[in-house]
Design a protein around this motif. Structure first.
Motif, PDB file in Angstrom:
ATOM      1  N   GLY A 158      -3.148 -29.547  39.599  1.00 54.33           N
ATOM      2  CA  GLY A 158      -1.870 -28.961  39.962  1.00 54.33           C
ATOM      3  C   GLY A 158      -2.008 -27.471  40.206  1.00 54.33           C
ATOM      4  O   GLY A 158      -3.119 -26.932  40.258  1.00 54.33           O
ATOM      5  N   LYS A 159      -0.868 -26.820  40.337  1.00 56.89           N
ATOM      6  CA  LYS A 159      -0.874 -25.386  40.612  1.00 56.89           C
ATOM      7  C   LYS A 159       0.195 -24.688  39.782  1.00 56.89           C
ATOM      8  O   LYS A 159       1.342 -25.146  39.722  1.00 56.89           O
ATOM      9  N   ILE A 160      -0.184 -23.585  39.153  1.00 56.63           N
ATOM     10  CA  ILE A 160       0.738 -22.726  38.417  1.00 56.63           C
ATOM     11  C   ILE A 160       0.806 -21.385  39.141  1.00 56.63           C
ATOM     12  O   ILE A 160      -0.232 -20.776  39.434  1.00 56.63           O
ATOM     13  N   GLU A 161       2.030 -20.943  39.428  1.00 60.49           N
ATOM     14  CA  GLU A 161       2.259 -19.597  39.946  1.00 60.49           C
ATOM     15  C   GLU A 161       3.145 -18.885  38.935  1.00 60.49           C
ATOM     16  O   GLU A 161       4.240 -19.358  38.625  1.00 60.49           O
ATOM     17  N   ASP A 162       2.675 -17.750  38.449  1.00 61.71           N
ATOM     18  CA  ASP A 162       3.305 -17.203  37.249  1.00 61.71           C
ATOM     19  C   ASP A 162       3.289 -15.684  37.253  1.00 61.71           C
ATOM     20  O   ASP A 162       2.354 -15.058  37.770  1.00 61.71           O
ATOM     21  N   LYS A 163       4.333 -15.104  36.670  1.00 63.24           N
ATOM     22  CA  LYS A 163       4.403 -13.664  36.459  1.00 63.24           C
ATOM     23  C   LYS A 163       5.439 -13.411  35.366  1.00 63.24           C
ATOM     24  O   LYS A 163       6.321 -14.242  35.123  1.00 63.24           O
ATOM     25  N   PRO A 164       5.373 -12.261  34.691  1.00 68.43           N
ATOM     26  CA  PRO A 164       6.282 -12.006  33.571  1.00 68.43           C
ATOM     27  C   PRO A 164       7.653 -11.518  34.019  1.00 68.43           C
ATOM     28  O   PRO A 164       7.791 -10.811  35.019  1.00 68.43           O
ATOM     29  N   GLU A 165       8.663 -11.879  33.238  1.00 66.99           N
ATOM     30  CA  GLU A 165      10.012 -11.381  33.465  1.00 66.99           C
ATOM     31  C   GLU A 165      10.116  -9.907  33.097  1.00 66.99           C
ATOM     32  O   GLU A 165      10.751  -9.127  33.798  1.00 66.99           O
ATOM     33  N   TYR A 166       9.478  -9.505  31.980  1.00 68.55           N
ATOM     34  CA  TYR A 166       9.578  -8.118  31.502  1.00 68.55           C
ATOM     35  C   TYR A 166       8.189  -7.484  31.430  1.00 68.55           C
ATOM     36  O   TYR A 166       7.211  -8.117  31.044  1.00 68.55           O
ATOM     37  N   ALA A 167       8.149  -6.196  31.774  1.00 70.99           N
ATOM     38  CA  ALA A 167       6.877  -5.467  31.782  1.00 70.99           C
ATOM     39  C   ALA A 167       6.354  -5.209  30.372  1.00 70.99           C
ATOM     40  O   ALA A 167       5.141  -5.165  30.148  1.00 70.99           O
ATOM     41  N   TYR A 168       7.273  -5.042  29.408  1.00 73.58           N
ATOM     42  CA  TYR A 168       6.893  -4.724  28.024  1.00 73.58           C
ATOM     43  C   TYR A 168       7.212  -5.947  27.168  1.00 73.58           C
ATOM     44  O   TYR A 168       8.365  -6.339  27.029  1.00 73.58           O
ATOM     45  N   ARG A 169       6.157  -6.524  26.596  1.00 76.09           N
ATOM     46  CA  ARG A 169       6.304  -7.693  25.729  1.00 76.09           C
ATOM     47  C   ARG A 169       5.579  -7.359  24.436  1.00 76.09           C
ATOM     48  O   ARG A 169       4.350  -7.362  24.394  1.00 76.09           O
ATOM     49  N   GLY A 170       6.346  -7.050  23.393  1.00 78.74           N
ATOM     50  CA  GLY A 170       5.736  -6.395  22.254  1.00 78.74           C
ATOM     51  C   GLY A 170       5.869  -7.109  20.920  1.00 78.74           C
ATOM     52  O   GLY A 170       6.736  -7.958  20.713  1.00 78.74           O
ATOM     53  N   PHE A 171       4.986  -6.707  20.022  1.00 80.46           N
ATOM     54  CA  PHE A 171       5.044  -7.082  18.611  1.00 80.46           C
ATOM     55  C   PHE A 171       4.799  -5.815  17.810  1.00 80.46           C
ATOM     56  O   PHE A 171       3.947  -4.999  18.175  1.00 80.46           O
ATOM     57  N   MET A 172       5.569  -5.611  16.742  1.00 84.50           N
ATOM     58  CA  MET A 172       5.376  -4.452  15.871  1.00 84.50           C
ATOM     59  C   MET A 172       4.889  -4.889  14.501  1.00 84.50           C
ATOM     60  O   MET A 172       5.449  -5.813  13.910  1.00 84.50           O
ATOM     61  N   LEU A 173       3.858  -4.218  14.012  1.00 87.70           N
ATOM     62  CA  LEU A 173       3.353  -4.448  12.659  1.00 87.70           C
ATOM     63  C   LEU A 173       3.539  -3.178  11.842  1.00 87.70           C
ATOM     64  O   LEU A 173       3.043  -2.112  12.205  1.00 87.70           O
ATOM     65  N   ASP A 174       4.243  -3.321  10.735  1.00 88.03           N
ATOM     66  CA  ASP A 174       4.427  -2.232   9.776  1.00 88.03           C
ATOM     67  C   ASP A 174       3.222  -2.220   8.839  1.00 88.03           C
ATOM     68  O   ASP A 174       3.064  -3.115   8.009  1.00 88.03           O
ATOM     69  N   VAL A 175       2.368  -1.199   8.979  1.00 90.07           N
ATOM     70  CA  VAL A 175       1.216  -1.061   8.087  1.00 90.07           C
ATOM     71  C   VAL A 175       1.460   0.017   7.042  1.00 90.07           C
ATOM     72  O   VAL A 175       0.559   0.359   6.269  1.00 90.07           O
ATOM     73  N   ALA A 176       2.687   0.555   7.008  1.00 91.73           N
ATOM     74  CA  ALA A 176       3.010   1.636   6.069  1.00 91.73           C
ATOM     75  C   ALA A 176       3.484   1.103   4.734  1.00 91.73           C
ATOM     76  O   ALA A 176       3.069   1.584   3.673  1.00 91.73           O
ATOM     77  N   ARG A 177       4.380   0.115   4.753  1.00 87.84           N
ATOM     78  CA  ARG A 177       4.892  -0.432   3.486  1.00 87.84           C
ATOM     79  C   ARG A 177       3.782  -1.140   2.718  1.00 87.84           C
ATOM     80  O   ARG A 177       3.637  -0.991   1.520  1.00 87.84           O
ATOM     81  N   HIS A 178       3.016  -1.956   3.423  1.00 82.78           N
ATOM     82  CA  HIS A 178       1.750  -2.480   2.912  1.00 82.78           C
ATOM     83  C   HIS A 178       0.688  -2.245   3.971  1.00 82.78           C
ATOM     84  O   HIS A 178       0.937  -2.438   5.168  1.00 82.78           O
ATOM     85  N   PHE A 179      -0.495  -1.849   3.529  1.00 83.34           N
ATOM     86  CA  PHE A 179      -1.573  -1.521   4.456  1.00 83.34           C
ATOM     87  C   PHE A 179      -2.378  -2.781   4.781  1.00 83.34           C
ATOM     88  O   PHE A 179      -2.627  -3.612   3.914  1.00 83.34           O
ATOM     89  N   PHE A 180      -2.797  -2.882   6.045  1.00 84.10           N
ATOM     90  CA  PHE A 180      -3.624  -3.997   6.491  1.00 84.10           C
ATOM     91  C   PHE A 180      -4.863  -3.455   7.193  1.00 84.10           C
ATOM     92  O   PHE A 180      -4.798  -2.487   7.940  1.00 84.10           O
ATOM     93  N   ILE A 490       9.755 -15.636  20.909  1.00 81.82           N
ATOM     94  CA  ILE A 490      10.081 -14.321  21.478  1.00 81.82           C
ATOM     95  C   ILE A 490       9.229 -14.062  22.721  1.00 81.82           C
ATOM     96  O   ILE A 490       9.702 -13.497  23.715  1.00 81.82           O
ATOM     97  N   ALA A 491       7.963 -14.492  22.680  1.00 79.60           N
ATOM     98  CA  ALA A 491       7.082 -14.296  23.837  1.00 79.60           C
ATOM     99  C   ALA A 491       7.617 -15.028  25.062  1.00 79.60           C
ATOM    100  O   ALA A 491       7.519 -14.520  26.186  1.00 79.60           O
ATOM    101  N   GLU A 492       8.180 -16.221  24.859  1.00 82.66           N
ATOM    102  CA  GLU A 492       8.731 -16.959  25.998  1.00 82.66           C
ATOM    103  C   GLU A 492       9.979 -16.268  26.544  1.00 82.66           C
ATOM    104  O   GLU A 492      10.193 -16.239  27.763  1.00 82.66           O
ATOM    105  N   ILE A 493      10.787 -15.689  25.670  1.00 80.55           N
ATOM    106  CA  ILE A 493      11.948 -14.913  26.122  1.00 80.55           C
ATOM    107  C   ILE A 493      11.488 -13.732  26.980  1.00 80.55           C
ATOM    108  O   ILE A 493      12.102 -13.403  27.997  1.00 80.55           O
ATOM    109  N   ALA A 494      10.407 -13.099  26.585  1.00 84.32           N
ATOM    110  CA  ALA A 494       9.921 -11.906  27.284  1.00 84.32           C
ATOM    111  C   ALA A 494       9.216 -12.230  28.597  1.00 84.32           C
ATOM    112  O   ALA A 494       9.189 -11.392  29.505  1.00 84.32           O
TER     113      ALA A 494
END
Length: 532
Positions: A158-180, A490-494
């Motif tokens: 088959g064939k997939i033609e694909d591109k993102p809806e949004y340019a910025y697709r993000g995840f935030m990790l807080d490493v301040a409250r607990h360090f990783f 969330i990634a699918e929304i983005a």
């Protein structure tokens, strides 16, 4: 008679073998790709990935080699097939074609599968990388019970033609409250890249810890980085550690967005350098000292703080030393951050008077601009005069996001009630918070950035980001539990246009990903909303 029975047996066996050789597999349009592609069309037949399959790269080798190596290692992890490379097109090959003249957008790709080849075409390496992510999800293997290099894995044509809806697709990790650790962050990059996330926002400072080496202010890490929530030892990234994270992220087409929260959420800095302190006292756990009458001694270092209250700290906004400090921090981090954004926080600065807060944010924004970056800030920063290049991250108040838009700035959508991954799934979740909402998997999926407020329109939105705050999260396994499967939603929304998204479809597709996570040892939440 015995001869006839034997003949019948052989005929039936032959029919069975023929049936196996013509084994039906799901058409491409019914496969389990997340995020859902923009367009999928089916073709009769299938491609058989096997030990003789080659990887062929067409285009600039310098740009292609990293994607080709990633494809090779990914296929090996899933199937134990150790694919070799070839220099020219041939049958039984996965072809990576980098074609700047294809007319495809920077992150778009075309994935074509037939009986002879798999071809991924893109105009930029990022598009090829995202095509590889989709291809990986079409391979019917989880990396368990491998049978060696003679395995054959059928992939529907088959064939997939694909591109993102949004340019910025993000995840935030807080490493301040607990360090990783660096390795924990790299492991997380591996996982989020599979869902075409392209920004990793690192919350590098807060009241409980300062996590990035600043050479001109060394006590920030030796003192400010020495602890975390609960009082256990903290930690920090040297600048070399940070560069390693940045490089690893870039190899996965992920941009690092550093955040230094200011002027609030700054007790780790005040504990390190008393001259930054306008005179605050650190609260006992459970206290909310938002009244400015709680001020202590101007210029005296504060005690380290290991609780979880917010809003009590502020930098001395009327001292020039504060702006020297901010400039040094922004300069040093910007020099080792190739991405375009620098996040200045700006949230929950409850003891900073508004007449002090506004000029502080504007001056910090100017410093960020001086060092060639665009300012990101939580939605409260819209009270200041924003530059058109600045971005307000909508997490709490729509009126703040609208104020930013009215100034010509864009917004990054991170509503706490939908996208905060530290919120519990339900009342029985053993970690996390409930102050914004309980966010089950369907709640994380069934919303759209354009549907939150009438005045926030598609053209105003830079993208979508899912934050994970870590007051209650202490281990890699706990990160995984809160992030997966909700980050996939969330990634699918983005990525996927609103009109193509459907909960029933997603809930079926995510079950396949649960099998992959189990095989990889990812500690995900088995939502009762899904038939795993």
């Amino acid at each position: 008679m015995k001869k006839n029975i034997a003949s019948i047996f052989l005929i039936l066996l032959g029919m069975g073998l023929y049936s196996c050789s013509k084994e039906k597999i799901a058409p491409l349009s019914q496969e389990n790709v997340i995020p859902l592609p923009v367009s999928v069309s089916d073709i009769d037949g299938n491609f058989q990935l096997n030990g003789n399959t080659k990887i062929v790269s067409l285009g600039d080798a310098a740009q292609l080699n990293g994607v080709a190596e990633y494809l090779k290692s990914s296929v090996y992890s899933l199937t134990a097939l150790n694919l070799s490379t070839a220099e020219q097109e041939q049958d039984n090959a996965v072809i990576l074609e980098l074609n700047p003249n294809s007319g495809l957008e920077a992150e778009a790709y075309q994935l074509t599968i037939d009986d002879k080849n798999v071809r991924i075409m893109a105009s930029q390496p990022a598009g090829l990388f995202y095509g590889v992510q989709s291809l990986k999800q079409l391979i019917p293997a989880h990396g368990k019970d491998l049978n060696g290099t003679n395995n054959s894995f059928k992939i529907s044509a088959g064939k997939i033609e694909d591109k993102p809806e949004y340019a910025y697709r993000g995840f935030m990790l807080d490493v301040a409250r607990h360090f990783f650790s660096v390795e924990d962050v790299k492991h997380l990059i591996d996982q989020i890249a599979e869902y075409k996330i392209n920004h990793l926002h690192l919350h590098l400072s807060d009241d409980q810890g300062w996590r990035i080496e600043i050479k001109s202010w060394p006590l920030l890490t030796t003192i400010g980085g020495s602890t975390q929530v609960g009082g256990q030892g903290g930690g920090f990234y040297t600048q070399e550690d940070y560069k390693e994270i940045v490089k690893y992220a870039m190899d996965h087409f992920i941009t690092i967005v550093p955040e230094i929260d200011m002027p609030g959420h700054t007790n780790s800095a005040l504990a390190s350098y008393g001259e930054l302190n306008p005179g605050i006292t650190v609260p006992e756990q459970g206290a909310l000292p938002y009244d400015r009458s709680n001020l202590g001694v101007d210029g005296m270092a504060t005690p380290l703080y290991t609780g979880t209250e917010v809003g009590f700290s502020t930098l001395a906004t009327n001292k020039e030393v504060t702006y020297k400090f901010i400039e040094d921090v922004i300069r040093e981090i910007s020099e080792i951050t190739p991405g375009p954004y620098f996040h200045i926080g700006g949230d929950e600065s409850h003891v900073t008077a508004i007449e002090d807060y506004i000029p502080f944010i504007e001056r910090a924004q100017d410093i960020v601009t001086k060092y060639g970056k665009k300012t990101l800030g939580w939605d409260e920063v819209a009270h200041a005069k924003l530059l058109p290049t600045s971005v307000a991250q909508y997490w709490a108040k729509a009126e703040n996001a609208i104020m930013a838009i009215e100034q010509g700035a864009q917004v990054l959508i991170s509503p706490a009630v939908k996208a905060y991954l530290d919120m519990k799934y339900d009342s029985t979740t053993h970690i996390g918070y409930t102050w914004a909402a309980l966010i089950e998997l369907d709640e994380a999926y069934n919303w759209d950035p354009t549907g939150l407020e009438e005045q926030i329109k598609r053209e105003n939105i830079l993208g979508v980001e899912a934050p994970l705050w870590t007051e209650t999260i202490t281990t890699r396994a706990e990160i995984e539990y809160m992030v997966f499967p909700r980050l996939a939603a969330i990634a699918e929304i983005a990525w996927t246009p609103k009109n193509l998204r459907n909960w029933d479809s997603f809930s079926k597709r995510i079950a396949f990903h649960g099998q992959r996570w189990e095989a990889k040892g990812i500690n995900f939440y088995k939502s009762p909303k899904v038939n795993w």
